[in-house]
Design a protein around this motif. Structure first.
Motif, mmCIF file in Angstrom:
data_model
loop_
_atom_site.group_PDB
_atom_site.id
_atom_site.type_symbol
_atom_site.label_atom_id
_atom_site.label_comp_id
_atom_site.label_asym_id
_atom_site.label_seq_id
_atom_site.Cartn_x
_atom_site.Cartn_y
_atom_site.Cartn_z
ATOM 1 N N LEU A 15 0.815 -1.215 0.000
ATOM 2 C CA LEU A 15 0.000 0.000 0.000
ATOM 3 C C LEU A 15 0.849 1.266 0.000
ATOM 4 O O LEU A 15 0.403 2.305 -0.477
ATOM 5 C CB LEU A 15 -0.969 0.003 1.180
ATOM 6 N N LYS A 16 2.077 1.167 0.482
ATOM 7 C CA LYS A 16 2.983 2.322 0.434
ATOM 8 C C LYS A 16 3.236 2.755 -1.002
ATOM 9 O O LYS A 16 3.489 3.929 -1.270
ATOM 10 C CB LYS A 16 4.306 1.936 1.123
ATOM 11 N N GLU A 17 3.163 1.820 -1.945
ATOM 12 C CA GLU A 17 3.414 2.117 -3.356
ATOM 13 C C GLU A 17 2.140 2.479 -4.131
ATOM 14 O O GLU A 17 2.204 2.838 -5.299
ATOM 15 C CB GLU A 17 4.107 0.935 -4.031
ATOM 16 N N VAL A 18 0.991 2.362 -3.482
ATOM 17 C CA VAL A 18 -0.284 2.701 -4.132
ATOM 18 C C VAL A 18 -0.473 4.210 -4.015
ATOM 19 O O VAL A 18 -0.788 4.725 -2.940
ATOM 20 C CB VAL A 18 -1.461 1.931 -3.478
ATOM 21 N N ASP A 19 -0.251 4.896 -5.131
ATOM 22 C CA ASP A 19 -0.302 6.365 -5.109
ATOM 23 C C ASP A 19 -1.281 6.953 -6.116
ATOM 24 O O ASP A 19 -1.342 8.158 -6.300
ATOM 25 C CB ASP A 19 1.096 6.940 -5.348
ATOM 26 N N GLY A 20 -2.051 6.090 -6.780
ATOM 27 C CA GLY A 20 -2.988 6.589 -7.776
ATOM 28 C C GLY A 20 -2.337 6.930 -9.107
ATOM 29 O O GLY A 20 -3.010 7.351 -10.034
ATOM 30 N N GLN A 21 -1.013 6.734 -9.208
ATOM 31 C CA GLN A 21 -0.278 7.003 -10.436
ATOM 32 C C GLN A 21 0.334 5.723 -11.014
ATOM 33 O O GLN A 21 0.344 5.530 -12.220
ATOM 34 C CB GLN A 21 0.865 8.004 -10.166
ATOM 35 N N ARG A 22 0.852 4.878 -10.137
ATOM 36 C CA ARG A 22 1.530 3.648 -10.572
ATOM 37 C C ARG A 22 0.523 2.561 -10.886
ATOM 38 O O ARG A 22 -0.440 2.359 -10.145
ATOM 39 C CB ARG A 22 2.453 3.129 -9.468
ATOM 40 N N ASN A 23 0.792 1.827 -11.973
ATOM 41 C CA ASN A 23 -0.061 0.681 -12.270
ATOM 42 C C ASN A 23 0.474 -0.545 -11.535
ATOM 43 O O ASN A 23 1.506 -0.489 -10.867
ATOM 44 C CB ASN A 23 -0.207 0.463 -13.780
ATOM 45 N N VAL A 24 -0.250 -1.649 -11.631
ATOM 46 C CA VAL A 24 0.123 -2.865 -10.916
ATOM 47 C C VAL A 24 1.524 -3.327 -11.313
ATOM 48 O O VAL A 24 2.333 -3.703 -10.449
ATOM 49 C CB VAL A 24 -0.927 -3.975 -11.148
ATOM 50 N N ALA A 25 1.854 -3.268 -12.595
ATOM 51 C CA ALA A 25 3.178 -3.696 -13.054
ATOM 52 C C ALA A 25 4.277 -2.859 -12.392
ATOM 53 O O ALA A 25 5.307 -3.395 -11.966
ATOM 54 C CB ALA A 25 3.279 -3.596 -14.575
ATOM 55 N N ASP A 26 4.066 -1.543 -12.282
ATOM 56 C CA ASP A 26 5.050 -0.661 -11.645
ATOM 57 C C ASP A 26 5.230 -1.012 -10.170
ATOM 58 O O ASP A 26 6.339 -1.027 -9.654
ATOM 59 C CB ASP A 26 4.626 0.804 -11.759
ATOM 60 N N ILE A 27 4.126 -1.271 -9.499
ATOM 61 C CA ILE A 27 4.173 -1.606 -8.074
ATOM 62 C C ILE A 27 4.931 -2.910 -7.864
ATOM 63 O O ILE A 27 5.797 -3.008 -6.989
ATOM 64 C CB ILE A 27 2.746 -1.666 -7.489
ATOM 65 N N VAL A 28 4.627 -3.918 -8.674
ATOM 66 C CA VAL A 28 5.332 -5.204 -8.568
ATOM 67 C C VAL A 28 6.828 -5.000 -8.801
ATOM 68 O O VAL A 28 7.657 -5.508 -8.040
ATOM 69 C CB VAL A 28 4.746 -6.242 -9.558
ATOM 70 N N ALA A 29 7.196 -4.236 -9.834
ATOM 71 C CA ALA A 29 8.607 -4.005 -10.146
ATOM 72 C C ALA A 29 9.319 -3.299 -8.990
ATOM 73 O O ALA A 29 10.441 -3.670 -8.619
ATOM 74 C CB ALA A 29 8.741 -3.199 -11.432
ATOM 75 N N LEU A 30 8.681 -2.292 -8.410
ATOM 76 C CA LEU A 30 9.285 -1.577 -7.281
ATOM 77 C C LEU A 30 9.505 -2.507 -6.094
ATOM 78 O O LEU A 30 10.557 -2.478 -5.451
ATOM 79 C CB LEU A 30 8.382 -0.416 -6.853
#
Length: 92
Positions: A46-61
């Motif tokens: 949830l720290k990476e859920v910012d309304g800008q990143r898609n699921v692929a970006d979150i997984v990669a981070l």
């Protein structure tokens, strides 16, 4: 929703706020009716859920942050599905 697309962008539902809560020694989700104390994995996602990143970006981070964990795609997708069912997040 059947499955989560890698292009979908999760964001917190209106009225929800994600923050570190020192008294709980954990990340929490605050909302008008109360609070949810999150475990470490849920907080990391949830720290990476910012309304800008898609699921692929979150997984990669997350895979960069936790290189020993291997592929996190299934775990992150499962958590985001659960978070949506709990009405913590919505997808755009």
């Amino acid at each position: 929703m059947m499955g989560i697309s890698m292009e979908q962008i999760p964001r917190l539902r209106p009225g929800f706020r994600f923050q570190w809560e020192p008294a709980q020694n954990a990340h929490v989700l605050l909302y008008p009716e109360g609070m949810v104390r999150l475990n470490g994995s849920a907080g990391a996602v949830l720290k990476e859920v910012d309304g800008q990143r898609n699921v692929a970006d979150i997984v990669a981070l997350l895979e960069q942050q936790f290189p020993d964990a291997g592929s996190l795609l299934e775990d992150v997708s499962d958590f985001l599905k659960d978070a949506e069912q709990q009405h913590w997040i919505v997808f755009t």
